[in-house]
Design a protein around this motif. Structure first.
Motif, mmCIF file in Angstrom:
data_model
loop_
_atom_site.group_PDB
_atom_site.id
_atom_site.type_symbol
_atom_site.label_atom_id
_atom_site.label_comp_id
_atom_site.label_asym_id
_atom_site.label_seq_id
_atom_site.Cartn_x
_atom_site.Cartn_y
_atom_site.Cartn_z
ATOM 1 N N ARG A 43 0.806 -1.222 0.000
ATOM 2 C CA ARG A 43 0.000 0.000 0.000
ATOM 3 C C ARG A 43 0.844 1.279 0.000
ATOM 4 O O ARG A 43 0.319 2.362 -0.243
ATOM 5 N N THR A 44 2.141 1.175 0.270
ATOM 6 C CA THR A 44 2.967 2.382 0.351
ATOM 7 C C THR A 44 3.988 2.501 -0.778
ATOM 8 O O THR A 44 4.857 3.370 -0.743
ATOM 9 N N ILE A 45 3.900 1.641 -1.793
ATOM 10 C CA ILE A 45 4.904 1.639 -2.858
ATOM 11 C C ILE A 45 5.019 2.997 -3.544
ATOM 12 O O ILE A 45 6.109 3.560 -3.688
ATOM 13 N N LEU A 46 3.903 3.554 -3.980
ATOM 14 C CA LEU A 46 3.942 4.838 -4.687
ATOM 15 C C LEU A 46 4.436 5.950 -3.776
ATOM 16 O O LEU A 46 5.226 6.813 -4.200
ATOM 17 N N ALA A 47 4.000 5.940 -2.526
ATOM 18 C CA ALA A 47 4.421 6.968 -1.579
ATOM 19 C C ALA A 47 5.931 6.919 -1.364
ATOM 20 O O ALA A 47 6.607 7.959 -1.341
ATOM 21 N N VAL A 48 6.485 5.720 -1.211
ATOM 22 C CA VAL A 48 7.923 5.579 -0.987
ATOM 23 C C VAL A 48 8.705 6.027 -2.217
ATOM 24 O O VAL A 48 9.759 6.672 -2.102
ATOM 25 N N LEU A 49 8.214 5.721 -3.403
ATOM 26 C CA LEU A 49 8.892 6.147 -4.627
ATOM 27 C C LEU A 49 8.914 7.669 -4.735
ATOM 28 O O LEU A 49 9.932 8.258 -5.123
ATOM 29 N N VAL A 50 7.806 8.317 -4.413
ATOM 30 C CA VAL A 50 7.772 9.789 -4.431
ATOM 31 C C VAL A 50 8.806 10.342 -3.460
ATOM 32 O O VAL A 50 9.597 11.233 -3.800
ATOM 33 N N LEU A 51 8.824 9.816 -2.247
ATOM 34 C CA LEU A 51 9.750 10.312 -1.226
ATOM 35 C C LEU A 51 11.198 10.063 -1.620
ATOM 36 O O LEU A 51 12.061 10.942 -1.462
ATOM 37 N N ALA A 197 10.719 13.645 -14.272
ATOM 38 C CA ALA A 197 9.564 13.054 -14.963
ATOM 39 C C ALA A 197 9.039 11.848 -14.193
ATOM 40 O O ALA A 197 7.820 11.660 -14.073
ATOM 41 N N ALA A 198 9.954 11.035 -13.660
ATOM 42 C CA ALA A 198 9.538 9.860 -12.896
ATOM 43 C C ALA A 198 8.782 10.261 -11.630
ATOM 44 O O ALA A 198 7.747 9.673 -11.294
ATOM 45 N N VAL A 199 9.294 11.265 -10.916
ATOM 46 C CA VAL A 199 8.618 11.744 -9.706
ATOM 47 C C VAL A 199 7.223 12.252 -10.047
ATOM 48 O O VAL A 199 6.259 12.018 -9.300
ATOM 49 N N ALA A 200 7.094 12.958 -11.177
ATOM 50 C CA ALA A 200 5.783 13.471 -11.589
ATOM 51 C C ALA A 200 4.802 12.321 -11.817
ATOM 52 O O ALA A 200 3.630 12.399 -11.432
ATOM 53 N N GLU A 210 -4.361 5.072 -1.211
ATOM 54 C CA GLU A 210 -4.648 4.774 0.193
ATOM 55 C C GLU A 210 -3.624 5.404 1.122
ATOM 56 O O GLU A 210 -3.960 5.869 2.212
ATOM 57 N N ALA A 211 -2.359 5.405 0.694
ATOM 58 C CA ALA A 211 -1.288 5.982 1.519
ATOM 59 C C ALA A 211 -0.610 7.105 0.737
ATOM 60 O O ALA A 211 0.001 6.856 -0.297
ATOM 61 N N THR A 212 -0.720 8.336 1.212
ATOM 62 C CA THR A 212 -0.068 9.469 0.558
ATOM 63 C C THR A 212 1.386 9.547 1.018
ATOM 64 O O THR A 212 1.750 9.004 2.063
ATOM 65 N N PRO A 213 2.243 10.225 0.229
ATOM 66 C CA PRO A 213 3.641 10.373 0.634
ATOM 67 C C PRO A 213 3.785 11.016 2.010
ATOM 68 O O PRO A 213 4.630 10.604 2.810
ATOM 69 N N TRP A 214 2.958 12.028 2.287
ATOM 70 C CA TRP A 214 3.101 12.766 3.546
ATOM 71 C C TRP A 214 2.666 11.901 4.734
ATOM 72 O O TRP A 214 3.319 11.903 5.775
#
Length: 301
Positions: A43-51, A197-200, A210-214
Motif C-alpha cells: 500500500r505504500t509503494i507509490l508513496a515511498v517512490l515519491v519520497l 519526470a519519474a517523480v511526476a 490509500e497511503a499518501t507520501p506525507w
C-alpha cells in the motif's frame, strides 16, 4: 541508469582507487532490494517512490542548474520520454521486490545484461555469437531454477514483475542510444530531467491512493527513515556521481564489469541480513545466473 562515453585512462597501480568506489556502488545497489523491501508495503509503494526521488531531486537541480537551462527543447522532450520509461522500471522493480525475495529480485534483474545485447542484435540485425546465445540460455535456466526454491511451481508475481523490469531496463538502454537528441546532452541534466519526470508520474499515480507520501513519511520510524535515506543518498546520488567520476578515469567495460557484481551482493544481503533461504535449486539457479551473465557480457564485448 545513464551511460557516459569518452573514458580516460589511469595507471595500473592506481586502478584500485577507481575500482573500489565503483564496487561500492554495486554493493549498495545489491543491498537496495532488501532496503526497499524492508520499508515498503504493497500500500505504500507509490508513496515511498515519491519520497525517495523527491529528496534527491532538489540537490540535482541545484548542482546542474546552468546545464539544465542550456538544454534544447528536443533534449527536454527526449529526456522526458526516458523518464517515463524510467518510472516504469522503478514501479516494476518496487512492486516486484515487495512480492518476491530480495535475492530473487537482484538475480533476476541481472538478466538485463543478457536481454540488452539480444535486443540490440534484433534492432541492428546482427546475429549474436554462439557463445552469447549459450550464455543467454544458461541465464534463463538459472532464473527458472532460482524461482523454484520449493519445487517446480509457477513463478511468483514478484518474479514475473522483476523479469518485466529487466526487459524495461533493456528498453531504456536502447532508447538512450537511439534518441538522437539526448546523445550529446549533459549527463547530470539528463538524469535530473528523467528523475523529475519519474517523480511526476509517481505523484500523479499516488493522488487519491490509500497511503499518501506525507502520511507515509509521518508514520516512518528511525528504521524506515534510515532505509529511505540510504536509497536516496547512496543508491541514487552517490551511485550517480561515482559513475560520472569513474567512467572518465577508466573504461566503460571495466565499470560495467564491477557493476555486474550487483546480483551477487543482492543475494548476500538477502541471505545474510534478510534471513532468506534459497534451497538447493535456488542456489544452483543463482550460480547459473551469475555465470551466464558474466559469460554473456564477455561474449558481447
Amino acid at each position: 541508469m545513464s551511460s557516459i562515453a569518452v573514458p580516460g585512462t589511469i595507471a595500473p597501480r592506481r586502478t584500485w582507487l577507481t575500482d573500489l568506489p565503483v564496487l561500492l556502488v554495486a554493493v549498495v545497489w545489491g543491498a537496495s532490494y532488501l532496503a526497499a523491501k524492508d520499508i515498503t508495503t504493497a500500500r505504500t509503494i507509490l508513496a515511498v517512490l515519491v519520497l525517495r526521488f523527491a529528496i534527491v531531486l532538489p540537490v540535482l537541480v541545484t548542482a546542474g542548474w546552468r546545464a539544465l537551462r542550456a538544454l534544447s527543447g528536443a533534449q527536454w522532450r527526449g529526456a522526458g520520454v526516458l523518464g517515463l520509461i524510467l518510472s516504469g522500471i522503478f514501479l516494476l522493480e518496487t512492486y516486484g521486490v515487495v512480492h518476491t525475495s530480495a535475492t530473487n529480485a537482484g538475480l533476476i534483474i541481472s538478466l538485463t545484461m543478457i536481454f540488452t545485447p539480444l535486443a540490440e542484435a534484433a534492432v541492428t540485425r546482427r546475429r549474436p555469437s554462439r557463445a552469447f546465445l549459450g550464455a543467454a540460455a544458461l541465464s534463463v535456466l538459472g532464473v527458472v531454477l532460482l524461482t523454484q526454491g520449493g519445487g517446480f511451481t509457477e513463478p511468483s508475481l514478484g518474479d514475473l514483475l522483476m523479469l518485466l523490469a529487466a526487459l524495461a531496463r533493456t528498453v531504456h538502454v536502447l532508447a538512450m542510444s537511439r534518441i538522437t537528441a539526448v546523445r550529446d546532452a549533459d549527463a547530470l541534466s539528463l538524469t535530473t530531467v528523467q528523475l523529475g519526470a519519474a517523480v511526476a508520474v509517481f505523484a500523479l499515480l499516488s493522488t487519491g491512493a490509500e497511503a499518501t507520501p506525507w502520511e507515509t513519511a509521518a508514520g516512518f520510524g528511525a528504521r524506515e527513515w534510515a532505509g529511505l535515506l540510504f536509497l536516496s543518498s547512496f543508491c541514487t546520488l552517490f551511485a550517480f556521481f561515482v559513475q560520472m567520476w569513474a567512467v572518465r578515469r577508466t573504461s566503460p567495460s571495466r565499470v560495467s564489469l564491477l557493476l555486474g557484481t550487483e546480483p551477487l551482493w543482492a543475494a548476500l544481503a538477502g541471505i545474510a541480513l534478510g534471513g532468506e533461504r534459497l534451497g538447493a535449486l535456488g542456489l544452483a539457479g543463482g550460480a547459473l545466473v551469475l555465470v551466464g551473465t558474466a559469460w554473456g557480457r564477455g561474449a558481447a564485448r
